[in-house]
Write a protein that holds these residues in place. Structure first.
Motif, short mmCIF file in Angstrom:
data_model
loop_
_atom_site.label_atom_id
_atom_site.label_comp_id
_atom_site.label_asym_id
_atom_site.label_seq_id
_atom_site.Cartn_x
_atom_site.Cartn_y
_atom_site.Cartn_z
N GLY A 1 0.80 -1.22 0.00
CA GLY A 1 0.00 0.00 0.00
C GLY A 1 0.82 1.26 0.00
O GLY A 1 0.29 2.36 -0.17
N SER A 2 2.16 1.15 0.19
CA SER A 2 3.03 2.32 0.21
C SER A 2 3.55 2.60 -1.20
O SER A 2 3.65 1.69 -2.04
CB SER A 2 4.19 2.11 1.17
OG SER A 2 5.07 3.22 1.14
N SER A 3 3.93 3.85 -1.45
CA SER A 3 4.43 4.23 -2.78
C SER A 3 5.94 4.39 -2.81
O SER A 3 6.51 4.62 -3.88
CB SER A 3 3.77 5.55 -3.22
OG SER A 3 4.08 6.58 -2.29
N GLN A 4 6.62 4.32 -1.66
CA GLN A 4 8.07 4.48 -1.66
C GLN A 4 8.71 3.61 -0.58
O GLN A 4 8.08 3.22 0.39
CB GLN A 4 8.44 5.94 -1.42
CG GLN A 4 7.98 6.50 -0.10
CD GLN A 4 8.33 7.98 0.05
OE1 GLN A 4 8.75 8.63 -0.90
NE2 GLN A 4 8.15 8.51 1.24
N PHE A 5 9.99 3.30 -0.81
CA PHE A 5 10.75 2.49 0.13
C PHE A 5 11.05 3.28 1.40
O PHE A 5 11.26 4.50 1.36
CB PHE A 5 12.08 2.05 -0.49
CG PHE A 5 11.94 0.89 -1.45
CD1 PHE A 5 12.04 -0.42 -0.99
CD2 PHE A 5 11.71 1.11 -2.81
CE1 PHE A 5 11.91 -1.49 -1.86
CE2 PHE A 5 11.58 0.06 -3.68
CZ PHE A 5 11.69 -1.25 -3.21
N GLU A 6 11.07 2.58 2.52
CA GLU A 6 11.42 3.19 3.80
C GLU A 6 12.64 2.49 4.38
O GLU A 6 12.71 1.25 4.40
CB GLU A 6 10.25 3.06 4.78
CG GLU A 6 8.98 3.76 4.33
CD GLU A 6 7.85 3.58 5.34
OE1 GLU A 6 8.13 3.04 6.44
OE2 GLU A 6 6.71 3.95 5.04
N ALA A 7 13.63 3.27 4.81
CA ALA A 7 14.83 2.69 5.43
C ALA A 7 14.43 1.91 6.68
O ALA A 7 13.61 2.38 7.48
CB ALA A 7 15.81 3.80 5.78
N TYR A 8 15.04 0.73 6.85
CA TYR A 8 14.66 -0.12 7.97
C TYR A 8 15.87 -0.46 8.85
O TYR A 8 15.94 -0.08 10.01
CB TYR A 8 13.98 -1.39 7.45
CG TYR A 8 13.22 -2.14 8.52
CD1 TYR A 8 12.14 -1.56 9.17
CD2 TYR A 8 13.56 -3.44 8.85
CE1 TYR A 8 11.42 -2.25 10.13
CE2 TYR A 8 12.85 -4.16 9.82
CZ TYR A 8 11.78 -3.55 10.46
OH TYR A 8 11.08 -4.23 11.42
N VAL B 1 20.06 -9.50 6.66
CA VAL B 1 19.36 -9.57 7.93
C VAL B 1 18.14 -10.48 7.79
O VAL B 1 17.35 -10.32 6.86
CB VAL B 1 18.91 -8.18 8.40
CG1 VAL B 1 18.03 -8.28 9.64
CG2 VAL B 1 20.12 -7.31 8.71
N ASN B 2 17.99 -11.42 8.70
CA ASN B 2 16.82 -12.30 8.68
C ASN B 2 15.74 -11.86 9.67
O ASN B 2 14.61 -12.32 9.58
CB ASN B 2 17.25 -13.74 9.00
CG ASN B 2 17.67 -14.49 7.76
OD1 ASN B 2 16.89 -14.64 6.83
ND2 ASN B 2 18.91 -14.95 7.73
N GLU B 3 16.07 -11.00 10.60
CA GLU B 3 15.12 -10.57 11.62
C GLU B 3 14.34 -9.36 11.10
O GLU B 3 14.82 -8.23 11.13
CB GLU B 3 15.88 -10.21 12.90
CG GLU B 3 14.98 -9.73 14.04
CD GLU B 3 13.83 -10.68 14.34
OE1 GLU B 3 12.68 -10.29 14.11
OE2 GLU B 3 14.12 -11.81 14.79
N MET B 4 13.11 -9.60 10.61
CA MET B 4 12.30 -8.53 10.05
C MET B 4 11.29 -7.96 11.04
O MET B 4 10.65 -6.96 10.77
CB MET B 4 11.55 -9.03 8.80
CG MET B 4 12.46 -9.59 7.72
SD MET B 4 13.74 -8.42 7.19
CE MET B 4 12.75 -7.16 6.44
N SER B 5 11.16 -8.59 12.19
CA SER B 5 10.20 -8.11 13.17
C SER B 5 10.81 -7.05 14.08
O SER B 5 10.12 -6.51 14.95
CB SER B 5 9.67 -9.28 14.01
OG SER B 5 10.73 -9.90 14.71
N SER B 6 12.10 -6.75 13.90
CA SER B 6 12.77 -5.76 14.74
C SER B 6 13.72 -4.94 13.90
O SER B 6 14.29 -5.43 12.92
CB SER B 6 13.55 -6.46 15.86
OG SER B 6 14.40 -5.55 16.53
N GLN B 7 13.92 -3.67 14.27
CA GLN B 7 14.88 -2.82 13.57
C GLN B 7 16.29 -2.95 14.15
O GLN B 7 17.23 -2.35 13.63
CB GLN B 7 14.43 -1.36 13.62
CG GLN B 7 13.23 -1.10 12.72
CD GLN B 7 12.92 0.38 12.61
OE1 GLN B 7 12.09 0.90 13.35
NE2 GLN B 7 13.57 1.06 11.68
#
Length: 709
Positions: free
Chosen positions: A434-441, A486-492
């Motif tokens: 639903g987003s139109s641009q990438f967000e730094a994670y 990085v495999n951990e996607m539930s945390s920054q």
């Protein structure tokens, strides 16, 4: 123990049962008996007889490898005791194990040198062995002389040197599954400059079919390899060497599918995204050698560059869950300088320094399709990853051997100091649904450094009748580093680092070379204590490395070559290792076996040679060989495993002054086995895809014709 004895008896007796139909090559099994007496081995950085090296050692020539028109290092599994290199997978990552020690991903446990040039990464370990003089495989740590990449072994490949006369050698081969192979080697000397140009080309349709793409082949391969080697012999014992090698290869994707399905249809997969791996590799070197009356000077500079591109259906199913697009580039510069004493009766020494610079850059694009809910805990459409790792290292080493304190005795001690630093620059971005641009994670800039003292001690006692006994103790070491994803996607929070690992190897051995070159025997017993093991973990986004625990491995090895009667030669090699965890982060895994490493490896062969005076041929050789591999576990829970299996191979070889003709067959009984298994992350929600695997190669047949001018 009864189980092991039955296996040994099978290897010893089987070739005798097939003696009447044995087939092979004149330079293969028959020549090994003479070769082990007459060759010199340079894997200790000086020319030595195999009987003078106090470690377990196997020497192989090009035609010692049964079958295959253009073999590679994967084909020496079994021939070398306790050595295993996975035959499946891609050139990107080829798991390698020695004496139960190894890794599926990351830095290999076995060092590789080609004509004195180090090869650091496993993506460059698979290449054609089409112009090889000999392959020297040393087992146990070789880190004192070769550093962190040889934590538990070393493969030293020597190609044929450029000749002093014009010569042309070529080969054309065909094999099962529409495979074709071509080689060409030209020696072109110009006064003091000896030049050698060589080229090889391979192509195969492959034997895996993709149901999703109407039975289209999913594992085609194609590669070509061009090489130049030059030697300048200057005055006063100077020798200057220079060389360059370019390799391009293309492979289909990993042939993974549900284990239960593969048991019914061994060579069917079901991908919705066509997968492939393309690799370009350039290597070059400059060497300078000066031999003096009392010492020798050696200089070796090398540069290598590689570029990879991988497209992967990362869920390995017909569902639209997860695709991965990866590009990487690497530059590697190495420099080594050493001084060596001339051989004397009472002592010899080697001192040297080594340095390297490696720059590796990875770019990933992960896309998640309409079935992403089977994998992701979050609404995500795409993710991009950038990883740049710069590694610099320097080392100094020395080794001294003291001889003849009493007749036949050699005492050797060596020490190396190894230091390296690693810098990581990592970032990733997410495109949420639903987003139109990438967000730094995630974002991370880190530095690590690693250092180690690497000693070794050995004792060798030789007797005039060709018998020698030895004992050695050596430390193996592999530096830590950073994962590339990085495999951990539930945390920054991000932590990509892993630490160094080390081991101690204790070994005793026996070597016997009969005076008349009719019977050779080498045997060894070893014990390894392995600390802070770097293990492979399959995560949600891809593979990673972590330090899991401590393990031990113990076992034995045997190499035997026997000319039973003139022209009839028997060879036998076997290795057994018991490698298990005694400490693990997951306590339930303690006592479990190390993954991927076969409990035993074995190879037995019988070869008969006879003169031939027909159609331009001068010799005919027939041989039969059997290779065997023990139980393998593919997960740390020891639930995924392959039971022992044996592969039967046959060869026919006709040779003449100007022409050779070779016919071969591998896995003649079409034995079914798994070369790899894994737990698929999507299997948490789709249990039928939790246990994935890849079938081993089916029966194959081939022939080649070679000409020599």
């Amino acid at each position: 123990m009864r189980y092991i004895l039955i296996i040994l008896l099978f290897f010893i007796c089987f070739p005798a049962f097939t003696q009447q139909s044995a087939i092979g090559s004149p330079d293969s099994v028959y020549s090994i008996v003479q070769q082990l007496q007459e060759v010199t081995v340079i894997a200790e950085k000086r020319e030595l007889s195999p009987s003078d090296i106090p470690v377990a050692l196997t020497v192989i020539n090009e035609r010692s490898i049964p079958g295959e028109n253009n073999p590679d290092l994967r084909n020496i599994s079994g021939i070398v005791p306790n050595f295993y290199m996975q035959e499946g997978g891609l050139k990107l990552s080829t798991p390698m194990y020695m004496r139960g020690i190894g890794t599926v991903s990351g830095t290999p446990p076995v060092g590789l040198y080609v004509d004195g040039v180090p090869v650091f990464d496993k993506n460059a370990f698979v290449f054609d062995l089409y112009d090889i003089q000999q392959i020297e495989v040393l087992r146990g740590p070789q880190t004192t002389l070769y550093g962190r990449n040889s934590i538990n072994g070393l493969i030293n490949i020597n190609t044929r040197q450029a000749g002093n006369k014009f010569a042309l050698r070529g080969k054309i081969g065909v094999a099962s599954y529409v495979s074709q192979n071509y080689n060409l080697v030209i020696d072109l000397p110009l006064k003091k400059l000896r030049n050698k140009f060589s080229f090889s080309y391979n192509k195969s349709r492959g034997y895996f079919k993709n149901k999703f793409e109407s039975e289209r082949r999913s594992n085609p391969t194609e590669s070509y390899n061009g090489q130049y080697q030059g030697n300048i012999y200057a005055g006063r014992n100077w020798k200057i060497g220079l060389g360059a090698n370019y390799v391009h290869s293309f492979d289909g994707g990993y042939a993974y599918y549900a284990v239960d399905s593969l048991k019914k249809e061994r060579y069917k997969v079901n991908y919705n995204t066509p997968s492939s791996y393309k690799r370009d590799l350039l290597r070059s070197y400059l060497s300078v050698k000066k031999s003096g009356q009392h010492a020798a000077f050696n200089w070796m500079s090398s540069y290598s560059w590689s570029k990879d591109k991988q497209i992967l259906d990362a869920d390995f199913t017909y569902l639209d869950v997860f695709d991965n697009y990866k590009k990487s580039k690497q530059h590697l510069v190495t420099q080594e300088i050493n001084l060596q004493s001339a051989a004397t009766r009472y002592w010899d020494w080697t001192i040297g320094t080594f340095g390297f610079y490696k720059d590796l850059e990875n770019n990933y694009l992960a896309t998640f399709g309409k079935d992403k809910h089977f994998l992701l805990p979050m609404p995500l459409d795409e993710a991009t990853y950038y990883n740049s790792t710069t590694t610099k290292g320097i080392a100094g080493y020395g080794q001294i051997g003291v001889k003849e304190l009493w007749p036949g005795m050699v005492l050797t001690a060596g020490l190396r100091y190894d230091y390296e630093s690693v810098h990581l620059n990592y970032r990733d971005s997410l495109l949420l649904t639903g987003s139109s641009q990438f967000e730094a994670y995630h974002s991370s800039k880190k530095d690590k450094s690693f250092a180690a003292w690497l000693p070794k001690f050995s004792f060798l006692q030789k007797w005039e009748k060709g018998i020698s006994l030895y004992a050695n103790v050596a430390k193996g070491y592999k530096a830590g580093g950073y994962n590339i994803i990085v495999n951990e996607m539930s945390s920054q929070f991000v932590d990509l680092g892993y630490e160094e690992e080390e081991l101690w190897n204790y070994e005793i051995g026996l070597k016997y070379f009969s005076p008349r070159k009719k019977f050779n025997l080498t045997a060894a017993l070893f014990y390894i204590d392995w600390k802070d093991q770097q293990i492979f973990v399959m995560g949600m986004m891809g593979p990673s490395i972590k330090n899991a625990g401590d393990a031990r491995s113990f076992g034995g090895e045997l190499d035997l070559q026997w000319e039973i009667v003139p022209r009839l030669t028997y060879t036998f090699s076997a290795g057994y290792n018991h490698a298990e965890y005694y400490h693990h982060l997951i306590q339930a895994y303690e006592g479990h076996r190390i993954v991927m490493s076969p409990e035993f490896t074995g190879h037995a062969g019988l070869s008969y040679q006879m003169p031939l005076r027909s159609l331009g041929f001068e010799n005919f050789v027939a041989s039969t060989t059997v290779s065997g591999f023990g139980t393998q576990y593919f997960d740390e829970a020891n639930l995924l495993k392959q039971s022992p299996y044996f592969l039967w191979n046959l060869d026919l070889y006709f040779s003449g002054k100007h022409i050779d003709f070779h016919i071969w067959g591998k896995n003649l009984l079409d034995k079914a086995f798994f070369t790899y298994m894994l737990n698929n992350p999507v299997g948490e929600k789709l249990p039928q895809y939790y246990d994935m695997g890849q079938s081993g190669s089916p029966a194959r047949f081939g022939a080649s014709i070679a000409f020599k001018i």
